[in-house]
Design a protein around this motif. Structure first.
Motif, PDB file in Angstrom:
ATOM      1  N   ALA A 298       0.898  -1.336   0.052  1.00  0.00           N
ATOM      2  CA  ALA A 298      -0.007  -0.123  -0.188  1.00  0.00           C
ATOM      3  C   ALA A 298       0.801   1.211   0.056  1.00  0.00           C
ATOM      4  CB  ALA A 298      -0.876   0.035   1.287  1.00  0.00           C
ATOM      5  N   GLY A 299       0.786   1.999  -0.920  1.00  0.00           N
ATOM      6  CA  GLY A 299       1.308   3.354  -1.159  1.00  0.00           C
ATOM      7  C   GLY A 299       2.480   3.263  -2.109  1.00  0.00           C
ATOM      8  N   SER A 300       2.757   2.198  -2.620  1.00  0.00           N
ATOM      9  CA  SER A 300       3.946   1.999  -3.446  1.00  0.00           C
ATOM     10  C   SER A 300       3.522   2.376  -4.772  1.00  0.00           C
ATOM     11  CB  SER A 300       4.623   0.663  -3.386  1.00  0.00           C
ATOM     12  OG  SER A 300       3.482  -0.317  -4.102  1.00  0.00           O
ATOM     13  N   GLU A 301       2.068   2.081  -5.258  1.00  0.00           N
ATOM     14  CA  GLU A 301       1.833   2.406  -6.644  1.00  0.00           C
ATOM     15  C   GLU A 301       1.839   3.900  -6.755  1.00  0.00           C
ATOM     16  OE1 GLU A 301      -1.892   0.557  -7.740  1.00  0.00           O
ATOM     17  OE2 GLU A 301      -1.012  -1.441  -7.327  1.00  0.00           O
ATOM     18  N   GLY A 302       2.478   4.167  -8.086  1.00  0.00           N
ATOM     19  CA  GLY A 302       2.653   5.532  -8.596  1.00  0.00           C
ATOM     20  C   GLY A 302       3.680   6.382  -7.904  1.00  0.00           C
ATOM     21  N   SER A 303       4.363   5.786  -6.639  1.00  0.00           N
ATOM     22  CA  SER A 303       4.871   6.548  -5.809  1.00  0.00           C
ATOM     23  C   SER A 303       6.496   6.912  -6.434  1.00  0.00           C
ATOM     24  CB  SER A 303       5.291   6.284  -4.561  1.00  0.00           C
ATOM     25  OG  SER A 303       6.083   4.857  -4.779  1.00  0.00           O
ATOM     26  N   THR A 304       6.913   6.075  -7.625  1.00  0.00           N
ATOM     27  CA  THR A 304       8.119   6.356  -8.358  1.00  0.00           C
ATOM     28  C   THR A 304       8.109   7.251  -9.597  1.00  0.00           C
ATOM     29  OG1 THR A 304       7.635   4.366  -9.623  1.00  0.00           O
ATOM     30  CG2 THR A 304       8.878   4.168  -7.106  1.00  0.00           C
ATOM     31  N   ALA A 305       6.915   8.027  -9.686  1.00  0.00           N
ATOM     32  CA  ALA A 305       6.979   9.052 -10.745  1.00  0.00           C
ATOM     33  C   ALA A 305       8.136  10.154 -10.478  1.00  0.00           C
ATOM     34  CB  ALA A 305       5.353   9.734 -10.437  1.00  0.00           C
TER      35      ALA A 305
ATOM     36  N   ALA B 104       0.603  -1.761 -14.391  1.00  0.00           N
ATOM     37  CA  ALA B 104       0.782  -0.760 -13.493  1.00  0.00           C
ATOM     38  C   ALA B 104       0.233  -1.163 -12.147  1.00  0.00           C
ATOM     39  CB  ALA B 104       0.142   0.541 -14.094  1.00  0.00           C
ATOM     40  N   SER B 105      -0.856  -1.778 -12.023  1.00  0.00           N
ATOM     41  CA  SER B 105      -1.196  -2.433 -11.058  1.00  0.00           C
ATOM     42  C   SER B 105      -1.288  -3.731 -10.827  1.00  0.00           C
ATOM     43  CB  SER B 105      -2.823  -1.624 -10.592  1.00  0.00           C
ATOM     44  OG  SER B 105      -3.624  -1.821 -11.727  1.00  0.00           O
TER      45      SER B 105
END
Length: 244
Positions: free
Chosen positions: A64-71, A179-180
């Motif tokens: 949780a919280g990792s998706e999209g965090s590496t933009a 992506a997910s």
């Protein structure tokens, strides 16, 4: 090793020193937004892969919280003169009536935090990183851990999934194609967490990892004492700079 909070405080202090340094020469400097890369809550979170069935059901192998965090964070534009001040690359001598610090404003920020590490500071000492990595690798290969890995693998096979050990499931290249998390990934992750629990995989693995770490810590006690002193010193300096 630095905690996320300690590392963040050091970065904040350095940014303040750099900003004030640049201002002395009549320029303004605003640090770029910090990276939004995912950071586990603790140093051991996810060290042995997924462990929560509920998280696995919701996120698969993506905490949780990792998706999209590496933009990627787009750096703010920096004037040529400021770039030169940051690195101290202008001609020798004064600039606008003030002496440019050795290594520029970046060098000044490192000295303010008494930094000597090659990574620019705020990173963990080499000895700490080696112990952390080597204990994990040795425990991963440990015979006792391999016994529970084998039980885990048979458990996974009964659920219809074929992997030699938990990290093979965790690092399945299929998970990087979307992506997910897909429903298939979630099913594997749930089975992974269940089988780990059924055979106390994490408990056995952690015990082995800890035993190897404790042995290495004893072997490097003098170096690690110095590391702890450095962490405490830099944290105190950073707090005094930020709170000033």
């Amino acid at each position: 090793m630095f905690t996320n909070s300690q590392r963040g405080r050091i970065v904040e202090a350095k940014e303040k020193v750099i900003k004030l340094c640049v201002q002395r020469f009549g320029f303004t400097y605003e640090p770029s937004e910090r990276s939004r890369s995912f950071q586990p809550e603790t140093l051991t979170a996810l060290r042995y892969g997924i462990t929560s069935e509920s998280d696995a059901a919701d996120y698969g192998y993506r905490p949780a919280g990792s998706e999209g965090s590496t933009a990627p964070v787009k750096p703010k534009p920096v004037a040529k003169e400021v770039k030169m001040l940051l690195k101290g690359t202008m001609a020798a001598g004064d600039y606008r009536g003030r002496t440019v610090p050795e290594g520029g404003c970046l060098g000044e920020s490192r000295r303010a935090l008494q930094d000597t590490e090659k990574d620019g500071g705020g990173g963990d000492a080499e000895v700490s990183n080696k112990i952390n990595a080597n204990s994990w690798q040795l425990s991963y290969q440990d015979k006792r851990v391999r016994v529970v890995f084998n039980k885990w693998a048979h458990c996974m096979q009964r659920a219809g999934h074929h992997y030699a050990d938990p990290m093979e499931a965790n690092n399945d290249p299929r998970w990087r194609k979307t992506a997910s998390a897909t429903s298939g990934e979630k099913k594997v992750a749930v089975a992974d967490a269940r089988c780990k629990k059924a055979y106390n995989v994490v408990g056995t693995w952690y015990a082995s990892d800890r035993a190897y770490q404790e042995r290495m810590i004893k072997e490097h006690s003098a170096e690690l004492k110095s590391v702890r002193e450095k962490i405490n010193r830099q944290t105190r300096l950073a707090t005094s700079i930020v709170d000033d």
